[in-house]
Write an enzyme that holds these catalytic residues in place. Sequence first.
Site, PDB file in Angstrom:
ATOM      1  N   GLU A   1     -11.082  -3.421 -19.125  1.00  0.00           N
ATOM      2  CA  GLU A   1     -11.328  -4.255 -20.311  1.00  0.00           C
ATOM      3  C   GLU A   1     -10.029  -4.939 -20.744  1.00  0.00           C
ATOM      4  OE1 GLU A   1     -13.705  -6.112 -22.526  1.00  0.00           O
ATOM      5  OE2 GLU A   1     -14.695  -4.188 -22.160  1.00  0.00           O
TER       6      GLU A   1
ATOM      7  N   HIS B   1       0.820  -1.213   0.000  1.00  0.00           N
ATOM      8  CA  HIS B   1       0.000   0.000   0.000  1.00  0.00           C
ATOM      9  C   HIS B   1       0.857   1.267   0.000  1.00  0.00           C
ATOM     10  CE1 HIS B   1      -3.453   2.468   0.297  1.00  0.00           C
ATOM     11  NE2 HIS B   1      -4.169   1.751   1.139  1.00  0.00           N
TER      12      HIS B   1
END
Length: 423
Positions: free
Chosen positions: A366, A135
């Site tokens: 996508e 993170h």
Amino acid sequence: MFLSNIDQVLNFDVQTIHFFNPNPEFPPKIVFEKLKNALQKLLVPYYFLPGRVKVNTETGRIEIDCKNAGIGFVVASCEYTLDELGDLVYPNPAFEELLTKELDATLGADGHPLCIVQMTAFKCGGFAMGLQTNHAIFDGTSIKYLLQNLAALADDKPLPIVPCNERELLAARDPPRVTFPHPELLKLKIPIGQEGEGEQNPTIFDTTPQDLDFKIFSLSEKDIFYLKAKAKAGPTNGKGKITGFNVISALVWRCKALSNSENDENNLLERSSTMLFAVDIRAKLNPPLPTSFAGNAVLTAYAMADCKRLEEAPLSELVDLVTEGATRMNDEYARSAIDWGELYKGFPNGEFLMSSWWRLGFNQVEYPWGKPKYCCPLVYHRKDIILLFPDINESNAGVNVLVALPHKEMAKFESLFYKFLSS
């Protein structure tokens, strides 16, 4: 590579699972090879990704040693079909198998990798991509851009978002100027990077071993519309921004605060409750950060009220408080919080954190073989973190609220949730 004061307190791993339906044109073997090649190309614009976290002994700060030690890529297979995994929304402990969290030193790993990818093929031809990243180097938005770039490279297309790696844009001012009180931050005088390994700091990210129940509270698009209409109809000071996140946060905050059993029932309503939530500061700074900023550009906002107000106030008033927490985060407030981190470290400090994965859009990426069927964080049951994550349907109009609490508190939370939702 320099790491900002926001990055400094986020030195832990985050894991997500991305599930994909079978595509006859892209069997797992081909997909895995394409992803491996795309990851190799990705390490050029994200040149810090194959580095390692190290402590600078002169400054006491952590930084990234960009020494090209590599990332992890693991291929696995599973004897089940994707359908046999059951409800992907429901946090399943078995999903731990879809991630590799550590790499054996004999595999050539030099220290703990900042990124490990595990690809798991299912018997049906579907597959899962388990992604673990530190993170300290990415927030949710920059992970989404990383995934979009990975998908483009897997399709032999140019990068849609060139990452901005100038983390000095979020450096503290010299000298630091803390111009606001920061009740949302915990003052620690331990120099950054010099904490003892066995030391336990009382922060929102601490895990406490408890026997917790966990439940998912699903809110449909209709439920969210009802909450918005209820907030809009109530008395308000005009500051409230009636969004899905704000009305859900107000509802959950009320239930969480009033279900707290650590205090005597007689004193419960006098207790103050602080809810924390993340605010993206990219557009809030002056000048704004580049949208493609690759580091952590989120700060902890807060809403605070006593439990009596949380019980009795109309929903619109609580939405006002949540909105106030977000609008407080302007350029000067954000710079003050970053400077606070320079002086005191600045861990988040509150009763609980609302962590929203709802609108991050990981499932809208996508790839050549299609969008993911579902994306979710690998869930840890923590009473101090409440997760919002999207429903599995295409519209993402609904939201799931994951709550983990001791048994008695959970029973109270559940009762209050449905009471306040329907009243």
